[in-house]
Design a protein around this motif. Sequence first.
Motif, PDB file in Angstrom:
ATOM      1  N   UNK A 199      14.248 -66.018 -45.262  1.00  0.00           N
ATOM      2  CA  UNK A 199      15.699 -65.994 -45.464  1.00  0.00           C
ATOM      3  C   UNK A 199      16.323 -67.286 -45.161  1.00  0.00           C
ATOM      4  N   UNK A 200      15.825 -67.883 -44.152  1.00  0.00           N
ATOM      5  CA  UNK A 200      16.247 -69.336 -44.018  1.00  0.00           C
ATOM      6  C   UNK A 200      16.158 -70.568 -44.748  1.00  0.00           C
ATOM      7  N   UNK A 201      15.154 -70.260 -45.710  1.00  0.00           N
ATOM      8  CA  UNK A 201      14.311 -71.089 -46.475  1.00  0.00           C
ATOM      9  C   UNK A 201      14.975 -71.283 -48.010  1.00  0.00           C
ATOM     10  N   UNK A 260      17.104 -72.327 -35.870  1.00  0.00           N
ATOM     11  CA  UNK A 260      17.652 -73.264 -37.286  1.00  0.00           C
ATOM     12  C   UNK A 260      18.824 -72.752 -37.878  1.00  0.00           C
ATOM     13  N   UNK A 261      19.414 -71.242 -37.515  1.00  0.00           N
ATOM     14  CA  UNK A 261      20.529 -70.976 -38.009  1.00  0.00           C
ATOM     15  C   UNK A 261      21.467 -71.742 -37.532  1.00  0.00           C
ATOM     16  N   UNK A 262      21.429 -72.140 -36.451  1.00  0.00           N
ATOM     17  CA  UNK A 262      22.669 -73.079 -35.877  1.00  0.00           C
ATOM     18  C   UNK A 262      22.424 -74.589 -36.417  1.00  0.00           C
ATOM     19  N   UNK A 263      21.380 -74.914 -36.571  1.00  0.00           N
ATOM     20  CA  UNK A 263      20.997 -76.345 -36.894  1.00  0.00           C
ATOM     21  C   UNK A 263      21.392 -76.495 -38.343  1.00  0.00           C
ATOM     22  N   UNK A 264      21.363 -75.548 -39.229  1.00  0.00           N
ATOM     23  CA  UNK A 264      21.734 -75.459 -40.532  1.00  0.00           C
ATOM     24  C   UNK A 264      23.109 -76.237 -40.865  1.00  0.00           C
ATOM     25  N   UNK A 265      24.125 -75.846 -39.934  1.00  0.00           N
ATOM     26  CA  UNK A 265      25.496 -76.704 -39.946  1.00  0.00           C
ATOM     27  C   UNK A 265      25.378 -77.973 -39.118  1.00  0.00           C
ATOM     28  N   UNK A 266      24.886 -77.832 -38.123  1.00  0.00           N
ATOM     29  CA  UNK A 266      25.027 -78.956 -37.265  1.00  0.00           C
ATOM     30  C   UNK A 266      24.167 -80.281 -37.668  1.00  0.00           C
ATOM     31  N   UNK A 308      17.225 -79.316 -39.551  1.00  0.00           N
ATOM     32  CA  UNK A 308      17.199 -78.232 -40.020  1.00  0.00           C
ATOM     33  C   UNK A 308      15.995 -78.060 -40.936  1.00  0.00           C
ATOM     34  N   UNK A 309      15.986 -79.030 -41.656  1.00  0.00           N
ATOM     35  CA  UNK A 309      14.934 -79.208 -42.759  1.00  0.00           C
ATOM     36  C   UNK A 309      13.463 -79.299 -42.253  1.00  0.00           C
ATOM     37  N   UNK A 310      13.538 -80.343 -41.188  1.00  0.00           N
ATOM     38  CA  UNK A 310      12.431 -80.494 -40.529  1.00  0.00           C
ATOM     39  C   UNK A 310      11.720 -78.912 -39.942  1.00  0.00           C
TER      40      UNK A 310
END
Length: 473
Positions: free
Chosen positions: A366-368, A416-422, A427-429
């Motif tokens: 889902x996150x990818x 990662x769901x928080x990193x996505x915007x921040x 997030x990619x890493x």
Amino acid sequence: MKNRYYVTTAIDYVNAKPHVGHAVEKIQADVLARWHRDVLKDDTYFLTGSDDNSLKNVQSAKKAGKSTEEFIDENAKSFQGLKGMLNLSYNQFIRTAKKEHFAGAQKLWSSFKKEDIYKKNYKGLYCVGCEEFKMEKDLVDGKCPDHLTECEVVEEENYFFKLSNYQKKLEELIESDTLKIVPEYRKNEVLSFIRQGLEDFSISRSVKRAENWGVPVPGDEGQIMYVWVDALSNYITALGYENEGDLYKKYWLENENRVHVIGKGILRFHAIYWPAMLLSAGVSVPTQILSHEYLTINNQKISKTLGNIINPEEVVEKFGIDGARYVLLTSLPSSKDGDITWERMTEKYNADLANGLGNLTSRVIKLSQNLEFQIPDVKPDGKISEYLENFEIDRALEYVWMFVRKANKYIEDNKPWELKKADENRFKEVMEKLNSDLYIISQLLVPFLPETAEKIKKALETKKTEPLFQRIR
Ligand SMILES: [Zn+2]
């Protein structure tokens, strides 16, 4: 030249339908076959089958009011049904009722050294359940402790095999691991049994006692081969030993890996009688015997009489094919009997498959979305190799699940769901690592849960996923 690997299971008596105890052994052998074929890329051949020629089959057929042929055909079909039911990758299912097997077993008999065989009058106690002569000292209150039935008193003239001729040679082969018995404590058990002195054993029975069922002794119309003599020979007759055909050459003669997977209860037949017979006939002996423990249900032996049988189809119905493979494989430790209950199997399924692996996969996929990753280069895992060499399938799976738990923890820790915007780079890493970890897990799963391995790989490619394992109650 490619490595070759030949793996067999015990052939079961077809006097009843298969239960989970039969099933788990076939799954274990399937894991080894898939590891060698699909991961190590060895030239692999996997054999299983049915023992059609036992007296047990004849007697059970009578009780069922059927002809022996009809009865064993029916039950052999149920055993063959395990292939699709459990996704077994065997190459052949041998039935010892077929004429090529008869010819091969007779050839083996005729190849025994003349000085190894003699005929004598014998009186003994026979347990048909075990298909074995018993000593007084083996009995409890005059009954077979495994079958709780009285033994038959048998007095007749039989052929005997001079096992004592091979005592030294067997000891050498096993001690040096030329014939490697795994686990080690089983090897020691066999060695101490050999060192106590080997007694000759009866290798035939009268046509009358055999109820004229089984493989006739060459050159003696009055005798049928002892069922173990013909049953053990299936490992080479299935390969065309009769005519020394291509399969026989390839997987028995010109192969360093001739591996038998069996239950501890029939270890002596495989570690002593079978190699002695082969030595006498001038045929190579197996290189490995992997002896597994038994499954019990609610701490009781699986038994028709106790009525506690769980059938493999019930397990598959509840958990799916890979779910069933997982709960059965992890229920059988390599060093002691493993107990199963529906409650514990369900718990394990929910914790490790639905929550553990299933959850990991769906979160990562889902996150990818809209991200592209390199597929890592995955080599066969050394640790798994070690576990499988030691026939520790439960520990191999425990090792794979360490990766699953680590990856799930990595998600929790990094959110990662928080990193996505921040922090898009971070997030990619994080997602790169998770994709790579999940891909590695899918490759580790190939021998154990082949369908799941394929589904995860596909989900990583397509970024689409359905729940791998539904939670169940
Ligand atoms: Zn018995």
